[in-house]
Motif scaffolding. Structure first.
Motif, PDB file in Angstrom:
ATOM      1  N   ASN A 196      57.574  22.791  56.097  1.00 27.88           N
ATOM      2  CA  ASN A 196      57.971  23.578  54.933  1.00 27.88           C
ATOM      3  C   ASN A 196      57.598  22.872  53.632  1.00 27.88           C
ATOM      4  OD1 ASN A 196      59.106  25.787  56.295  1.00 27.88           O
ATOM      5  ND2 ASN A 196      61.098  24.783  56.479  1.00 27.88           N
ATOM      6  N   PRO A 197      57.436  23.644  52.559  1.00 26.60           N
ATOM      7  CA  PRO A 197      57.160  23.025  51.254  1.00 26.60           C
ATOM      8  C   PRO A 197      58.230  21.997  50.891  1.00 26.60           C
ATOM      9  CG  PRO A 197      56.858  25.407  51.133  1.00 26.60           C
ATOM     10  CD  PRO A 197      57.457  25.115  52.483  1.00 26.60           C
ATOM     11  N   TRP A 198      57.769  20.869  50.390  1.00 26.63           N
ATOM     12  CA  TRP A 198      58.579  19.741  49.940  1.00 26.63           C
ATOM     13  C   TRP A 198      59.287  19.003  51.073  1.00 26.63           C
ATOM     14  CZ3 TRP A 198      57.886  16.489  46.473  1.00 26.63           C
ATOM     15  CH2 TRP A 198      57.420  16.842  45.200  1.00 26.63           C
ATOM     16  N   ASP A 199      58.897  19.270  52.345  1.00 27.18           N
ATOM     17  CA  ASP A 199      59.238  18.321  53.405  1.00 27.18           C
ATOM     18  C   ASP A 199      58.367  17.083  53.252  1.00 27.18           C
ATOM     19  OD1 ASP A 199      61.148  19.942  54.440  1.00 27.18           O
ATOM     20  OD2 ASP A 199      60.029  20.553  56.217  1.00 27.18           O
ATOM     21  N   GLN A 200      57.259  17.240  52.534  1.00 25.77           N
ATOM     22  CA  GLN A 200      56.418  16.155  52.078  1.00 25.77           C
ATOM     23  C   GLN A 200      56.063  16.456  50.623  1.00 25.77           C
ATOM     24  OE1 GLN A 200      53.033  15.288  54.646  1.00 25.77           O
ATOM     25  NE2 GLN A 200      54.215  15.728  56.498  1.00 25.77           N
ATOM     26  N   ARG A 201      55.552  15.453  49.914  1.00 26.81           N
ATOM     27  CA  ARG A 201      55.177  15.673  48.519  1.00 26.81           C
ATOM     28  C   ARG A 201      54.039  16.680  48.408  1.00 26.81           C
ATOM     29  NH1 ARG A 201      56.867  12.176  44.233  1.00 26.81           N
ATOM     30  NH2 ARG A 201      55.104  12.931  43.017  1.00 26.81           N
ATOM     31  N   PHE A 202      54.088  17.477  47.369  1.00 28.57           N
ATOM     32  CA  PHE A 202      52.982  18.377  47.048  1.00 28.57           C
ATOM     33  C   PHE A 202      51.805  17.557  46.532  1.00 28.57           C
ATOM     34  CE2 PHE A 202      55.193  22.279  47.587  1.00 28.57           C
ATOM     35  CZ  PHE A 202      54.267  23.306  47.446  1.00 28.57           C
ATOM     36  N   CYS A 203      50.608  17.991  46.867  1.00 31.05           N
ATOM     37  CA  CYS A 203      49.405  17.419  46.282  1.00 31.05           C
ATOM     38  C   CYS A 203      48.970  18.317  45.131  1.00 31.05           C
ATOM     39  CB  CYS A 203      48.281  17.320  47.310  1.00 31.05           C
ATOM     40  SG  CYS A 203      48.661  16.263  48.721  1.00 31.05           S
ATOM     41  N   LEU A 204      48.638  17.720  44.001  1.00 34.03           N
ATOM     42  CA  LEU A 204      48.270  18.482  42.824  1.00 34.03           C
ATOM     43  C   LEU A 204      46.791  18.307  42.504  1.00 34.03           C
ATOM     44  CD1 LEU A 204      51.369  17.726  40.577  1.00 34.03           C
ATOM     45  CD2 LEU A 204      50.980  19.688  42.070  1.00 34.03           C
ATOM     46  N   ALA A 205      46.148  19.398  42.130  1.00 38.84           N
ATOM     47  CA  ALA A 205      44.736  19.393  41.763  1.00 38.84           C
ATOM     48  C   ALA A 205      44.622  19.783  40.293  1.00 38.84           C
ATOM     49  CB  ALA A 205      43.954  20.367  42.639  1.00 38.84           C
ATOM     50  N   PRO A 206      44.433  18.816  39.379  1.00 40.12           N
ATOM     51  CA  PRO A 206      44.328  19.143  37.957  1.00 40.12           C
ATOM     52  C   PRO A 206      43.177  20.106  37.683  1.00 40.12           C
ATOM     53  CG  PRO A 206      44.630  16.781  38.266  1.00 40.12           C
ATOM     54  CD  PRO A 206      44.379  17.367  39.620  1.00 40.12           C
ATOM     55  N   ASP A 207      43.494  21.211  37.039  1.00 43.54           N
ATOM     56  CA  ASP A 207      42.522  22.255  36.735  1.00 43.54           C
ATOM     57  C   ASP A 207      41.806  22.761  37.995  1.00 43.54           C
ATOM     58  OD1 ASP A 207      43.045  22.231  33.990  1.00 43.54           O
ATOM     59  OD2 ASP A 207      41.597  20.624  33.637  1.00 43.54           O
ATOM     60  N   GLY A 208      42.435  22.597  39.152  1.00 41.17           N
ATOM     61  CA  GLY A 208      41.837  23.073  40.394  1.00 41.17           C
ATOM     62  C   GLY A 208      40.577  22.340  40.790  1.00 41.17           C
ATOM     63  N   ASP A 209      40.450  21.054  40.382  1.00 42.51           N
ATOM     64  CA  ASP A 209      39.198  20.320  40.636  1.00 42.51           C
ATOM     65  C   ASP A 209      38.865  20.207  42.116  1.00 42.51           C
ATOM     66  OD1 ASP A 209      41.208  18.505  41.263  1.00 42.51           O
ATOM     67  OD2 ASP A 209      40.432  16.879  40.003  1.00 42.51           O
ATOM     68  N   PHE A 210      39.885  20.078  42.955  1.00 45.53           N
ATOM     69  CA  PHE A 210      39.649  19.986  44.402  1.00 45.53           C
ATOM     70  C   PHE A 210      39.009  21.270  44.922  1.00 45.53           C
ATOM     71  CE2 PHE A 210      41.130  20.737  48.758  1.00 45.53           C
ATOM     72  CZ  PHE A 210      40.685  19.591  49.390  1.00 45.53           C
ATOM     73  N   PHE A 211      39.537  22.407  44.510  1.00 47.42           N
ATOM     74  CA  PHE A 211      38.999  23.691  44.966  1.00 47.42           C
ATOM     75  C   PHE A 211      37.606  23.938  44.395  1.00 47.42           C
ATOM     76  CE2 PHE A 211      43.690  24.216  44.695  1.00 47.42           C
ATOM     77  CZ  PHE A 211      43.935  24.222  46.068  1.00 47.42           C
ATOM     78  N   ALA A 212      37.376  23.478  43.159  1.00 45.95           N
ATOM     79  CA  ALA A 212      36.054  23.620  42.552  1.00 45.95           C
ATOM     80  C   ALA A 212      35.001  22.850  43.346  1.00 45.95           C
ATOM     81  CB  ALA A 212      36.086  23.138  41.104  1.00 45.95           C
ATOM     82  N   ALA A 213      35.363  21.662  43.838  1.00 46.16           N
ATOM     83  CA  ALA A 213      34.416  20.870  44.643  1.00 46.16           C
ATOM     84  C   ALA A 213      34.068  21.594  45.938  1.00 46.16           C
ATOM     85  CB  ALA A 213      35.009  19.495  44.935  1.00 46.16           C
ATOM     86  N   LEU A 214      35.065  22.233  46.563  1.00 46.56           N
ATOM     87  CA  LEU A 214      34.797  22.994  47.791  1.00 46.56           C
ATOM     88  C   LEU A 214      33.907  24.200  47.496  1.00 46.56           C
ATOM     89  CD1 LEU A 214      38.322  23.023  49.512  1.00 46.56           C
ATOM     90  CD2 LEU A 214      36.395  21.503  49.986  1.00 46.56           C
ATOM     91  N   LYS A 215      34.184  24.916  46.411  1.00 46.43           N
ATOM     92  CA  LYS A 215      33.395  26.107  46.075  1.00 46.43           C
ATOM     93  C   LYS A 215      31.950  25.757  45.730  1.00 46.43           C
ATOM     94  CE  LYS A 215      36.370  27.615  43.003  1.00 46.43           C
ATOM     95  NZ  LYS A 215      36.997  28.451  41.939  1.00 46.43           N
ATOM     96  N   SER A 216      31.746  24.575  45.165  1.00 44.91           N
ATOM     97  CA  SER A 216      30.398  24.172  44.757  1.00 44.91           C
ATOM     98  C   SER A 216      29.493  23.855  45.936  1.00 44.91           C
ATOM     99  CB  SER A 216      30.483  22.941  43.849  1.00 44.91           C
ATOM    100  OG  SER A 216      30.848  21.782  44.596  1.00 44.91           O
ATOM    101  N   GLY A 217      30.079  23.639  47.112  1.00 47.66           N
ATOM    102  CA  GLY A 217      29.294  23.246  48.271  1.00 47.66           C
ATOM    103  C   GLY A 217      29.046  21.756  48.365  1.00 47.66           C
ATOM    104  N   LYS A 218      29.488  21.015  47.337  1.00 47.59           N
ATOM    105  CA  LYS A 218      29.313  19.565  47.371  1.00 47.59           C
ATOM    106  C   LYS A 218      30.335  18.891  48.285  1.00 47.59           C
ATOM    107  CE  LYS A 218      27.522  19.433  42.635  1.00 47.59           C
ATOM    108  NZ  LYS A 218      27.754  18.928  41.260  1.00 47.59           N
ATOM    109  N   ALA A 219      31.382  19.618  48.615  1.00 46.02           N
ATOM    110  CA  ALA A 219      32.428  19.081  49.489  1.00 46.02           C
ATOM    111  C   ALA A 219      32.837  20.155  50.483  1.00 46.02           C
ATOM    112  CB  ALA A 219      33.627  18.621  48.673  1.00 46.02           C
ATOM    113  N   SER A 220      33.378  19.710  51.591  1.00 44.12           N
ATOM    114  CA  SER A 220      33.868  20.634  52.616  1.00 44.12           C
ATOM    115  C   SER A 220      35.126  20.049  53.239  1.00 44.12           C
ATOM    116  CB  SER A 220      32.807  20.891  53.682  1.00 44.12           C
ATOM    117  OG  SER A 220      32.390  19.672  54.276  1.00 44.12           O
ATOM    118  N   ILE A 221      35.831  20.902  53.979  1.00 42.39           N
ATOM    119  CA  ILE A 221      37.063  20.465  54.620  1.00 42.39           C
ATOM    120  C   ILE A 221      37.003  20.826  56.096  1.00 42.39           C
ATOM    121  CG2 ILE A 221      38.243  22.620  53.994  1.00 42.39           C
ATOM    122  CD1 ILE A 221      40.816  20.955  53.677  1.00 42.39           C
TER     123      ILE A 221
END
Length: 498
Positions: free
Chosen positions: A290-315
C-alpha cells in the motif's frame, strides 16, 4: 555546566552532517554558556551530502521542510541537489562559527558512561592516534546507516561480469559513463534519481527492478512559495511555506493510510497520463504494498518519466538469474547487455555509527532498548539520538530533538541534577521501532531498539504531535528520572515527579 579542561566539554556531538550542525546551532542559540565539540570521522562537513557523489544526488524531501527551521532555504529549488545541500550545511556552520568546534578525522570508537562521575568518556581514532574526550551529555548525530559500505546482495556469477560494478555509496566523483550501457538495479529513490541523471550521457539506461515502487511527479518549483517571497518578508514567507508543506505532507500520508486504494488509483492514473496508454503501467508501477508502507519516490518535473518517454531509458520488472560476462541474465530468459551495473540496492542500518557504547562498563545492545520520545534509549543516561521521520523530512524531527535536548540541559542546570535517564515501566507493551516494509528496514529490525505502544515510549511519525510534546510537554513526566552523581548510582537522589 562548565568546562574543567581542554579535553572536557558539556556536550559531545558525534557527526558534522545536517543533524550535528543543526544541534550545535540550537545549543549555541539556546544555551550560550554550554561548551561542545563535534567529532567528525570525515574531513569535511556534510555527512550524507558529502559522502554520496553519484549522478543526480538530491533530496527526496522538499527543502522548505528539509531545511532548518532557523535558516530559511532561499535557493528556490524544491528538491535541491547534493552539492547545494552540502553548501547550505557548510554555510550554516561557518556563519554561526560552529565550524571552529569541529574535530575532523576523529572517528568515534567508543563511548562509555560512568555514573559515579556522571560523564561520558568518548574515545576517537584519527591521524594523531587515539584520544579521549569527556562530556556530560552525548548527542549522536551519525545517521542511521553504515558509511563504509552499502547493502549488496549476493548475485550469482557476479565475478564473471566483465564490466564495472559501482554501488552508489561508493561512486567515484566525476566517473565517466558516457556511451556505456548502464543497468541500475533497484526501484527506490536512488534508482529513480540515477535514471534521468545518467540517461543523456549513457548509451542507454535500464532500471531493473524486482518489484515496483510508488513514484510521483512533483514540480521543481513551489509556485505558492515563490509568490509569497515576492510580497512577504523572507522569514515569514519561509515559515508559511514550511507550514504549508508540513500540512500537505501529513494530509497525504494520512489519506494514503486511511484510503490506500483511492491513493493507489490516483498515482497509477497520473503515471498513465505521463507515459501514455501503450505503456505497461500496471506491470512496472503498481507495487504489491500500500502507499506509504514504504517511502514515495519523487520525480522533480517528471524527469524520470521523461527519460522513459525519450527512449534513452527503459524499465524492466524481473528477477536476476545470474551475471554473465556481457550483462545480466534474467529469470524470464531475457538478457540485459551492460558495461556498467549500478546496484542501487539500499543501505545497511546501524545505531550510533557503529561505535561501542557502554553504560558503566556494560555494552549497549540496541535491540534490548526502548525508545523514549523517539530520541533517547531506555536506561542510557544523558544521551540522545538524532533520528528523523520516515514519512516526512528528516530535519523536522532533528530540530525538535535538539530543542528538547536544550530544554533537558537547562532543566538539569536549574535544578542541580547531573544526569537524566529514561526508565520504562516493567509492564510496557512493545512494538517494532519502524512500521515500514522497505528491505533495508526489514533487514535491520531485529537489531534496532523497539518502541512502546503508548507515550512517551511510542515513536510517533507526526510532526505536529511531536512539536507540541517535545517543545512544550513536561520534562518530569514520571518516566524520565533526574539524578545527581554519587558513588552508588542505583540510589538516585531525585527522581521525576509523577
Amino acid at each position: 555546566m562548565s568546562t574543567h579542561a581542554r579535553d572536557e566539554v558539556d556536550v559531545v556531538i558525534v557527526g558534522a552532517g545536517i543533524s550535528g550542525i543543526g544541534t550545535a546551532w540550537h545549543l549555541q542559540h539556546r544555551l550560550p554558556g554550554v561548551t561542545y565539540a563535534i567529532l567528525e570521522a570525515r574531513s569535511q562537513i556534510g555527512g550524507t551530502w558529502d559522502l554520496f557523489r553519484y549522478p543526480g544526488i538530491r533530496s527526496d524531501s522538499d527543502m522548505y521542510t528539509f531545511g532548518y527551521n532557523f535558516r530559511p532555504w532561499v535557493d528556490g529549488k524544491v528538491f535541491a541537489d547534493g552539492p547545494s545541500i552540502r553548501r547550505y550545511v557548510t554555510d550554516t556552520a561557518r556563519e554561526a562559527g560552529i565550524d571552529r568546534h569541529i574535530r575532523f578525522e576523529s572517528r568515534v570508537v567508543s563511548a562509555d558512561w560512568d555514573s559515579v562521575s556522571a560523564r561520558w568518556h568518548v574515545v576517537t581514532d584519527g591521524p594523531g592516534g587515539r584520544k579521549t574526550l569527556t562530556g556530560r551529555f552525548l548527542m549522536i548525530c551519525s545517521g542511521y546507516y553504515r558509511y563504509d559500505q552499502g547493502y549488496m546482495p549476493e548475485f550469482e556469477g557476479l565475478s564473471d561480469f566483465a564490466g564495472e560494478v559501482i554501488h552508489p555509496q561508493k561512486w567515484p566523483e566525476g566517473h565517466d559513463y558516457s556511451g556505456k550501457k548502464v543497468v541500475i538495479i533497484g526501484s527506490g529513490a536512488t534508482a529513480v534519481t540515477l535514471v534521468p541523471a545518467m540517461a543523456d550521457a549513457a548509451a542507454h539506461v535500464t532500471m531493473l527492478q524486482r518489484s515496483p515502487s510508488y513514484i510521483a511527479a512533483r514540480p521543481s518549483r513551489d509556485a505558492i512559495a515563490d509568490a509569497m517571497r515576492k510580497v512577504l518578508p523572507g522569514r515569514l514567507a519561509y515559515t508559511l511555506s514550511r507550514a504549508k508543506n508540513v500540512a500537505l505532507a501529513m494530509l497525504f500520508f494520512n489519506l494514503a493510510r486511511r484510503w490506500p486504494d483511492f491513493v493507489r488509483r490516483g498515482v497509477i492514473k497520473a503515471i498513465r497520463a505521463e507515459l501514455g496508454e501503450d505503456f505497461d503501467v500496471e506491470r512496472h508501477f503498481s507495487p504489491s504494498y500500500n502507499p506509504w508502507d514504504q517511502r514515495f519516490c519523487l520525480a522533480p518535473d517528471g524527469d524520470f518519466f521523461a527519460a522513459l518517454k525519450s527512449g534513452k531509458a527503459s524499465i524492466v520488472t524481473d528477477h536476476i538469474e545470474r551475471f554473465e560476462p556481457g550483462g545480466i541474465r534474467l529469470k524470464s530468459g531475457e538478457f540485459l547487455e551492460a558495461d556498467l551495473v549500478v546496484p542501487a540496492t539500499g543501505l545497511e542500518m546501524q545505531v550510533g555509527g557503529g561505535m561501542d557504547i557502554r553504560v558503566d562498563g556494560e555494552a549497549l545492545v540496541p535491540a534490548d532498548k526502548i525508545t523514549y520520545r523517539g530520541m533517547m534509549l531506555s536506561d542510557v543516561p544523558n544521551a540522545a539520538i538524532a533520528f528523523g521521520y520516515t514519512n516526512a523530512s528528516w530535519t523536522l524531527k532533528i530540530d525538535l530533538t535538539a530543542e528538547r535536548v536544550c530544554r533537558l540541559i537547562a532543566h538539569m542546570q536549574a535544578r542541580g541534577y547531573d544526569y537524566c535517564v529514561p526508565v520504562p515501566p516493567s509492564d510496557i507493551e512493545l512494538a517494532p521501532l519502524l512500521d515500514f516494509s522497505s528491505g533495508y528496514v526489514q533487514r535491520a529490525l531485529p537489531h534496532l531498539p523497539r518502541q512502546g505502544t503508548k507515550a512517551p515510549w511510542r515513536t510517533y511519525q507526526n510532526y505536529v504531535q511531536d512539536m507540541l510534546t517535545i517543545r512544550y510537554g513536561a520534562l518530569e513526566d514520571g518516566h524520565l528520572q533526574f539524578r545527581k552523581a554519587r558513588g552508588d548510582a542505583s540510589h538516585p537522589v531525585a527522581e521525576a515527579a509523577e
